[in-house]
Motif scaffolding. Structure first.
Motif, short mmCIF file in Angstrom:
data_model
loop_
_atom_site.label_atom_id
_atom_site.label_comp_id
_atom_site.label_asym_id
_atom_site.label_seq_id
_atom_site.Cartn_x
_atom_site.Cartn_y
_atom_site.Cartn_z
N SER A 1 -12.92 7.00 13.74
CA SER A 1 -12.94 8.12 12.80
C SER A 1 -11.56 8.73 12.63
O SER A 1 -11.15 9.05 11.51
N ILE A 2 -10.82 8.86 13.72
CA ILE A 2 -9.47 9.42 13.65
C ILE A 2 -8.55 8.50 12.84
O ILE A 2 -7.76 8.97 12.02
N GLY A 3 -8.69 7.21 13.05
CA GLY A 3 -7.89 6.25 12.26
C GLY A 3 -8.16 6.38 10.77
O GLY A 3 -7.24 6.30 9.96
N LYS A 4 -9.42 6.57 10.42
CA LYS A 4 -9.78 6.71 9.01
C LYS A 4 -9.28 8.05 8.44
O LYS A 4 -8.91 8.12 7.27
N ILE A 5 -9.26 9.08 9.26
CA ILE A 5 -8.76 10.38 8.80
C ILE A 5 -7.27 10.30 8.49
O ILE A 5 -6.80 10.82 7.47
N PHE A 6 -6.51 9.63 9.36
CA PHE A 6 -5.05 9.58 9.19
C PHE A 6 -4.56 8.47 8.27
O PHE A 6 -3.41 8.49 7.86
N ASP A 7 -5.43 7.52 7.93
CA ASP A 7 -5.05 6.47 6.98
C ASP A 7 -6.23 6.16 6.07
O ASP A 7 -6.78 5.06 6.10
N PRO A 8 -6.61 7.14 5.25
CA PRO A 8 -7.78 6.93 4.40
C PRO A 8 -7.59 5.83 3.35
O PRO A 8 -8.55 5.16 2.99
N ALA A 9 -6.36 5.63 2.88
CA ALA A 9 -6.13 4.61 1.86
C ALA A 9 -6.48 3.22 2.39
O ALA A 9 -7.13 2.43 1.69
N SER A 10 -6.07 2.92 3.60
CA SER A 10 -6.40 1.61 4.18
C SER A 10 -7.90 1.46 4.38
O SER A 10 -8.47 0.39 4.13
N ALA A 11 -8.53 2.52 4.83
CA ALA A 11 -9.97 2.47 5.06
C ALA A 11 -10.71 2.25 3.73
O ALA A 11 -11.62 1.42 3.66
N GLN A 12 -10.31 2.95 2.70
CA GLN A 12 -10.94 2.78 1.39
C GLN A 12 -10.69 1.39 0.82
O GLN A 12 -11.56 0.80 0.20
N GLN A 13 -9.49 0.86 1.04
CA GLN A 13 -9.17 -0.48 0.58
C GLN A 13 -10.06 -1.52 1.28
O GLN A 13 -10.58 -2.43 0.65
N MET B 1 -13.00 -0.94 2.62
CA MET B 1 -14.36 -0.75 2.11
C MET B 1 -14.52 -1.39 0.73
O MET B 1 -15.52 -2.08 0.48
N ALA B 2 -13.52 -1.21 -0.13
CA ALA B 2 -13.58 -1.77 -1.47
C ALA B 2 -13.62 -3.30 -1.44
O ALA B 2 -14.26 -3.93 -2.29
N SER B 3 -12.97 -3.90 -0.43
CA SER B 3 -12.97 -5.36 -0.33
C SER B 3 -14.37 -5.92 -0.10
O SER B 3 -14.64 -7.08 -0.38
N ALA B 4 -15.28 -5.07 0.39
CA ALA B 4 -16.66 -5.48 0.61
C ALA B 4 -17.60 -4.90 -0.44
O ALA B 4 -18.82 -4.98 -0.32
N GLY B 5 -17.02 -4.27 -1.47
CA GLY B 5 -17.83 -3.70 -2.54
C GLY B 5 -18.43 -2.34 -2.22
O GLY B 5 -19.36 -1.90 -2.89
N ILE B 6 -17.90 -1.66 -1.22
CA ILE B 6 -18.41 -0.34 -0.83
C ILE B 6 -17.56 0.71 -1.54
O ILE B 6 -16.33 0.68 -1.47
N PRO B 7 -18.20 1.67 -2.22
CA PRO B 7 -17.43 2.69 -2.95
C PRO B 7 -16.64 3.60 -2.00
O PRO B 7 -17.10 3.95 -0.91
N ILE C 1 -22.55 -6.01 6.69
CA ILE C 1 -21.69 -6.06 5.50
C ILE C 1 -20.29 -6.59 5.82
O ILE C 1 -19.76 -7.44 5.11
N PHE C 2 -19.69 -6.11 6.90
CA PHE C 2 -18.28 -6.40 7.17
C PHE C 2 -18.04 -7.56 8.14
O PHE C 2 -16.92 -8.07 8.20
N HIS C 3 -19.03 -7.94 8.89
CA HIS C 3 -18.80 -8.98 9.93
C HIS C 3 -19.83 -10.10 9.83
O HIS C 3 -20.48 -10.46 10.80
N ASN C 4 -19.96 -10.67 8.64
CA ASN C 4 -20.98 -11.67 8.41
C ASN C 4 -20.45 -13.08 8.14
O ASN C 4 -21.21 -13.97 7.79
N ILE C 5 -19.17 -13.29 8.30
CA ILE C 5 -18.58 -14.61 8.06
C ILE C 5 -18.28 -15.24 9.41
O ILE C 5 -17.23 -15.04 10.01
N PHE C 6 -19.24 -16.00 9.92
CA PHE C 6 -19.12 -16.54 11.28
C PHE C 6 -18.16 -17.71 11.38
O PHE C 6 -17.81 -18.13 12.48
N ALA C 7 -17.70 -18.25 10.24
CA ALA C 7 -16.67 -19.29 10.28
C ALA C 7 -15.34 -18.69 10.73
O ALA C 7 -14.47 -19.41 11.23
#
Length: 130
Positions: free
Chosen positions: A24-36, A38-44, A85-91
């Motif tokens: 949570s702290i990482g997302k607070i201090f770098d929201p742009a990376s977190a949103q990017q 999330m967007a890579s998985a189609g999450i708004p 959503i985020f960890h489903n590519i077992f290859a």
């Protein structure tokens, strides 16, 4: 509850909650990376704020042992969809490791839900393990 169980419950909660609080702290201090990410998985991107709230509230609840069962359920409710959503590519080995790590976190949270936070906590009703 014996002395060893009191301390292992406390340290277990500290280690388990650290993952969520740090995230949570990482997302607070770098929201742009977190949103990017999330967007890579189609999450708004607007879901970032509720995500931070769930991670921080759930993590702190488990950490201090106040309403820890609710905090554990909150975090499990977050982990199940985010894992799928985020960890489903077992290859990809790193995704498989993250998937398995999240299963372990869910297991630890289920134990807190089942047995309570232990006697060294702020919870109103502590569970006697004996």
């Amino acid at each position: 509850m014996n002395n060893l169980q009191q301390w292992t419950s406390l340290f277990g909660r500290i280690f388990l909650s650290a993952v969520f609080i740090k995230s949570s702290i990482g997302k607070i201090f770098d929201p742009a990376s977190a949103q990017q990410y999330m967007a890579s998985a189609g999450i708004p991107g607007w879901l970032l704020i509720p995500t931070i709230a769930v991670l921080l509230i759930g993590g702190l609840s488990v950490l201090v042992g106040y309403k820890a069962r609710y905090g554990a359920l909150l975090l499990i409710g977050f982990l199940i969809p985010s894992t799928l959503i985020f960890h489903n590519i077992f290859a990809d080995a790193s995704q498989e490791i993250a998937f398995m790590k999240n299963l372990g976190l869910i297991g630890g949270l289920l134990m807190i839900y089942s047995f309570g936070p232990g006697s060294i906590s702020f919870d109103e009703k502590n569970i006697n393990y004996e």
